[in-house]
Design a protein around this motif. Structure first.
Motif, short mmCIF file in Angstrom:
data_model
loop_
_atom_site.label_atom_id
_atom_site.label_comp_id
_atom_site.label_asym_id
_atom_site.label_seq_id
_atom_site.Cartn_x
_atom_site.Cartn_y
_atom_site.Cartn_z
N LEU A 28 17.41 -87.37 35.15
CA LEU A 28 17.18 -88.23 33.98
C LEU A 28 18.11 -87.83 32.85
N PRO A 29 18.41 -88.76 31.96
CA PRO A 29 19.22 -88.43 30.78
C PRO A 29 18.52 -87.38 29.93
N PRO A 30 19.25 -86.70 29.05
CA PRO A 30 18.63 -85.72 28.15
C PRO A 30 17.55 -86.36 27.28
N GLU A 31 16.66 -85.53 26.77
CA GLU A 31 15.55 -86.02 25.95
C GLU A 31 16.06 -86.82 24.76
N LYS A 32 17.15 -86.38 24.15
CA LYS A 32 17.70 -87.08 22.98
C LYS A 32 18.08 -88.51 23.34
N GLU A 33 18.73 -88.68 24.49
CA GLU A 33 19.15 -90.02 24.92
C GLU A 33 17.94 -90.88 25.28
N LEU A 34 16.95 -90.29 25.94
CA LEU A 34 15.73 -91.04 26.27
C LEU A 34 15.00 -91.46 24.99
N ALA A 35 14.98 -90.57 24.00
CA ALA A 35 14.33 -90.89 22.73
C ALA A 35 15.01 -92.08 22.06
N GLU A 36 16.34 -92.12 22.11
CA GLU A 36 17.08 -93.24 21.51
C GLU A 36 16.81 -94.53 22.28
N THR A 37 16.76 -94.43 23.61
CA THR A 37 16.50 -95.62 24.44
C THR A 37 15.12 -96.20 24.16
N LEU A 38 14.12 -95.31 24.04
CA LEU A 38 12.74 -95.75 23.84
C LEU A 38 12.38 -95.93 22.37
N GLU A 39 13.31 -95.52 21.48
CA GLU A 39 13.11 -95.63 20.03
C GLU A 39 11.87 -94.85 19.58
N VAL A 40 11.77 -93.61 20.08
CA VAL A 40 10.69 -92.71 19.68
C VAL A 40 11.30 -91.34 19.42
N SER A 41 10.48 -90.41 19.01
CA SER A 41 10.96 -89.06 18.72
C SER A 41 11.15 -88.27 20.01
N ARG A 42 11.93 -87.20 19.93
CA ARG A 42 12.12 -86.33 21.09
C ARG A 42 10.80 -85.66 21.47
N THR A 43 9.96 -85.39 20.49
CA THR A 43 8.66 -84.79 20.78
C THR A 43 7.82 -85.72 21.64
N THR A 44 7.84 -87.02 21.31
CA THR A 44 7.09 -88.00 22.09
C THR A 44 7.62 -88.08 23.51
N VAL A 45 8.95 -88.06 23.66
CA VAL A 45 9.56 -88.08 24.99
C VAL A 45 9.15 -86.84 25.77
N ARG A 46 9.18 -85.69 25.12
CA ARG A 46 8.83 -84.45 25.79
C ARG A 46 7.38 -84.49 26.28
N GLU A 47 6.48 -85.02 25.45
CA GLU A 47 5.07 -85.13 25.85
C GLU A 47 4.91 -86.08 27.04
N ALA A 64 18.22 -76.89 34.29
CA ALA A 64 18.94 -77.88 35.09
C ALA A 64 18.66 -79.31 34.65
N GLY A 65 17.44 -79.56 34.18
CA GLY A 65 17.10 -80.90 33.73
C GLY A 65 15.85 -81.43 34.40
N THR A 66 15.61 -82.72 34.25
CA THR A 66 14.45 -83.40 34.81
C THR A 66 14.92 -84.38 35.88
N PHE A 67 14.30 -84.30 37.06
CA PHE A 67 14.74 -85.10 38.20
C PHE A 67 13.58 -85.97 38.70
N VAL A 68 13.95 -87.13 39.26
CA VAL A 68 12.95 -88.03 39.84
C VAL A 68 12.48 -87.43 41.16
N SER A 69 11.17 -87.31 41.32
CA SER A 69 10.60 -86.71 42.52
C SER A 69 10.66 -87.66 43.71
N GLU A 70 10.63 -87.09 44.90
CA GLU A 70 10.50 -87.89 46.10
C GLU A 70 9.10 -88.49 46.13
N PRO A 71 8.96 -89.77 46.57
CA PRO A 71 7.62 -90.36 46.64
C PRO A 71 6.73 -89.56 47.59
#
Length: 239
Positions: A28-47, A64-71
């Motif tokens: 997944l993109p970094p928390e900062k980028e996800l926060a911008e995409t979702l228009e929320v704070s980094r804290t909200t993304v982290r939660e 290393a980051g956050t990865f999508v899990s296998e189903p």
């Protein structure tokens, strides 16, 4: 918007983003980028990421980051938020389809009438839907919805398609009509038509969920009983 509402909205949007835009193993993109995409704070993304990690939707690797899990082999049914079965199971990367659906205007069963504060025998919509996960029958849901809500008739026919859930139907009818739900879980044995619909042997175990959906001011608006196969769907309650 209240912070808890904003956090819940961000969680739903992030869950949808992961399910539709990323494949298992993707980073997944970094928390900062996800926060911008979702228009929320980094804290909200982290939660939100903490919740998704608890649901095994993503895996967080330190440094290393956050990865999508296998189903998982068994689909996870998250009970931490009021969402449709389609969205709850589908968010884990499983294919949810509607095998059969019907609705009839009939007298309310006594238990449902009492829960919905209806007169005994009052007419209500009986909505029956059979869902599949990855092609296998997984859940049989029977919903009772009053013929009129907040002084206006309600048309349940959109629920005959998978695109419309009970909660979406209620909120389209009246804003805030589906705000929270109370659910009781019980292990049962299924028989007859219910067993055949779920492709189970007569007397096989299943999870029964009895749920009452409430509007903003606590008015009961729907009563449902569902039967879910335990070999296909795992229920998860995140607190």
């Amino acid at each position: 918007m209240r912070r808890d509402s904003a956090a819940q909205s961000a969680l739903l949007r992030l869950r949808h983003l992961v399910a539709t835009e990323f494949a298992p193993g993707d980073r997944l993109p970094p928390e900062k980028e996800l926060a911008e995409t979702l228009e929320v704070s980094r804290t909200t993304v982290r939660e939100a990421l903490v919740v998704l990690a608890a649901e095994d939707i993503v895996t967080r690797q330190w440094g290393a980051g956050t990865f999508v899990s296998e189903p998982p082999k068994v689909a996870s049914l998250n009970m931490s938020a009021i969402e449709s079965y389609r969205d709850r199971v589908g968010s884990g990367g499983r294919a949810v389809t509607l095998l059969d659906a019907s609705c009839e205007l009939l007298p309310s069963p006594p238990v449902a009438a009492a829960a919905l504060r209806l007169e005994p025998g009052a007419k209500a919509w009986h909505i029956r839907r059979l869902f599949a996960v990855d092609g296998d029958p997984s859940a049989l849901m029977n919903e009772i919805v009053p013929a009129q809500l907040f002084g206006r008739p309600i048309d349940p026919s959109p629920m005959l398609r998978i695109e419309t859930s009970l909660y979406e139907l209620l909120n389209r009818h009246t804003a805030g009509a589906a705000m929270h739900a109370s659910t009781e879980l019980e292990a049962v044995c299924v028989h007859g038509d219910d067993a055949r619909a779920l492709d189970l042997a007569d007397g096989a175990p299943a999870l029964q969920a009895t749920q009452i959906t409430f509007a903003r001011r606590g008015e009961p608006v729907a009563h449902g009983v569902s039967l879910q196969r335990t070999d296909l769907v795992r229920m998860r309650i995140t607190r």
